[in-house]
Design a protein around this motif. Structure first.
Motif, PDB file in Angstrom:
ATOM      1  N   UNK C  61       0.941  -1.215   0.038  1.00 23.95           N
ATOM      2  CA  UNK C  61      -0.014  -0.048  -0.121  1.00 23.95           C
ATOM      3  C   UNK C  61       0.878   1.172  -0.039  1.00 23.95           C
ATOM      4  N   UNK C  62       2.324   1.087   0.106  1.00 25.34           N
ATOM      5  CA  UNK C  62       2.911   2.352   0.281  1.00 25.34           C
ATOM      6  C   UNK C  62       3.524   2.821  -0.848  1.00 25.34           C
ATOM      7  N   UNK C  63       4.077   3.982  -1.020  1.00 27.52           N
ATOM      8  CA  UNK C  63       4.775   4.521  -2.098  1.00 27.52           C
ATOM      9  C   UNK C  63       5.836   3.608  -2.583  1.00 27.52           C
ATOM     10  N   UNK C  64       6.195   3.578  -3.965  1.00 31.68           N
ATOM     11  CA  UNK C  64       7.340   2.959  -4.297  1.00 31.68           C
ATOM     12  C   UNK C  64       8.728   3.639  -3.716  1.00 31.68           C
ATOM     13  N   UNK C  65       9.273   2.835  -3.536  1.00 29.36           N
ATOM     14  CA  UNK C  65      10.614   3.224  -2.669  1.00 29.36           C
ATOM     15  C   UNK C  65      10.696   3.333  -1.161  1.00 29.36           C
ATOM     16  N   UNK C  66       9.443   2.785  -0.545  1.00 30.35           N
ATOM     17  CA  UNK C  66       9.193   2.797   0.868  1.00 30.35           C
ATOM     18  C   UNK C  66      10.323   1.721   1.473  1.00 30.35           C
TER      19      UNK C  66
END
Lengths: 268, 268, 268
Positions: C61-66
């Motif tokens: 669910x988190x942004x790419x790169x998290x």
């Protein structure tokens, strides 16, 4: 309202599961600059009234433009409407079940929208987690400046709690209020607003609740340290008159719950 | 000190109420760029010593310029002073009741100010919630660069806890220390600092607490897995020597509380 | 992977101690712009499987790169390896004890590194708190763009849980799955993925668990309100089929724990 980047979360999800994390992930995936603030996730399960009070007690401490997400949602997956409410300075998003009732008591002219535009939802939303799949994506849309009018259809009949966060004068000159909230120390928060009366020095104060009469208004808790167990009134930090007992639960001594009637007279 | 944007919160408010949210709202209303970090809100109610230890254990992990707000405040509304403390790299704001005592043990020359300039408070502060109405607004002022000298009058007599986060040599060559903190596993954190002794390989170690003597220093918890219940010493992550028992509460076995005396000898 | 600034924390540290605050301080000291998000700190102590499931349920669910930090680490201080895992869009950092096992079930080709370059650790790391002294500094290094290859040596034998977050067809045409997780309402999350079957309308559904057979697939919880205690299946919000009972604990009724086998047939 100028859209801003602070989004608060108020839920009954508890802190032990992945639910809160998932909502934050969805918000940040939409805009990594959103500033997410937890109000609390410890609302008692399905306790809409308690969530309504917490929201009332702190929503206006936040910067103008803040979006408050309130997800206490026993009817998730049923036909209860998802809604958004916009005031001059704040927006609110959540289920239409009364959780915004006390805010609407203060802002009866608020703009309210039934969230029907599924294009702003997550694709294929689950039937059990609208916080992640509907409410967080809509909050992200509002945060990036989508006008509320694009999110759905205006409505004027939101669900309201029977309780009102206000008090009213009756024909005999008495004021009628209710107990809005009982905190975990047993303090009883009434619907008598500080801003109306705090500057008055009351004479002949009488507050009647469940057959008992409180006549003392104190300035500090510690001021009551010599009178253990005595019931007294105090202006509380949420902006309402509270009934307290030093080192004791006023709610237990009064045998009351939220919703209990309060009758109230004084001479100014 | 260069003012910076990180503000930490340490309270005994618990996570279920609106109090923490309200403080965050006030901080962000002053500056939406403030980075708010929760240390914990689960300090046992009114436990100033426990809050003082948590602050000591992690304040210096934060970036230079961080402002630490510590609101464990049983005397709210009474005459206890609101104070701010400034070190080279950190500032601290809260009630003058000993909550900064262990930090001051390390920095006896810190600059301390009694917060008297009400212009930096919220207008009409409540008598029951200075965290929101006094301490958060003052933290926001510090964060935006107001010099500490403008916030009030210098003082040199802050309230100190009887306990000290240090140990002292006595005439007979023994070191005297105390138990600063007992964690929820029952580990007893002493005031014996790692930085002074960690490089030493002790010979003939003797740690005396409440009539018992500990003679073993272990490197890891798991190293004690073959000796269930045996009391041993270990360098803990807060920077102090701790007394532990594998799979048992050292505090219960020693029958001690924070403040208990520790006597300590070894040959280096 | 483009390095980004969101770092999540998943631990069993609880919320009452200084441990979480210390990790956040270390991250912000490296880069005050890191956006730290708590997944939860309430994983049951040392419950690696539970942490593995929470991570699986929300990491994407988190942004790419998290960067996801997962510190449930009963072997801290022993020889268990510290590792980092990099996928196209996410990185994971923590102990090599199975906590990333379910993520690896989905991404068997992930790049995995044994974190051996002590130059990226805190100097003189403690033996009891690698979250602060090893994992947070390494996460900060990844966040500021250090390539994973510089952090240690590639490995291909990470510790895996016996359970798999997947299901497999057997020779007789049945599908074999397991119970991955039991939530605090007693719902049993199986390893049967929604994305494979959710579009199918099942005919002659049979789910066998511990000698009982479930034959009903429901759309909403409230849909079962007329059938108290009846066991039914429902597509859950974590992306798997769950076994539930309205107003009752399905886990208690089935007498099962995580790891229990699930056999499953239907006609599409």
């Amino acid at each position: 309202m100028v859209p801003a980047k602070t989004v608060t979360l108020l839920t009954d999800f508890g802190g032990a599961d992945y639910f809160v994390g998932a909502m934050k992930g969805v918000l940040l995936s939409s805009d990594p600059e959103i500033n997410i603030v937890d109000l609390t996730h410890e609302v008692p399960r399905h306790d809409i009234t308690s969530a309504a009070f917490i929201l009332l007690a702190c929503y206006s401490d936040f910067p103008a433009g803040t979006i408050h997400l309130a997800i206490v949602d026993p009817g998730v997956g049923s036909k209860r409407r998802p809604i958004a409410i916009v005031l001059d300075s704040y927006a609110f998003i959540g289920p239409d079940n009364g959780v915004f009732s006390f805010v609407l008591d203060r802002h009866p002219d608020a703009q309210i929208v039934h969230l029907t535009k599924e294009g702003y939802f997550k694709a294929n939303p689950s039937a059990t987690f609208h916080g992640r799949d509907i409410f967080a994506p809509v909050a992200a849309a509002l945060a990036r400046g989508v006008p509320i009018g694009q999110l759905g259809e205006p409505i004027s009949d939101p669900i309201r709690l029977e309780m009102r966060a206000e008090c009213q004068r009756s024909a005999d000159g008495c004021w009628n209020a209710v107990i809005l909230h009982i905190d975990h120390f047993g303090n009883c928060v009434t619907s008598i607003p500080r801003e109306t009366w705090a500057s008055v020095v009351p004479v002949d104060l009488r507050i009647e609740i469940n057959g008992q009469t409180i006549r003392k208004l104190r300035s500090y808790y510690a001021d009551a340290a010599d009178a253990h167990g005595e019931l007294f009134a105090i202006w509380g930090s949420a902006g309402f008159l509270e009934i307290s007992a030093f080192d004791d639960s006023a709610a237990q001594r009064l045998q009351v719950k939220p919703g209990e009637r309060v009758r109230f007279t004084w001479r100014a």
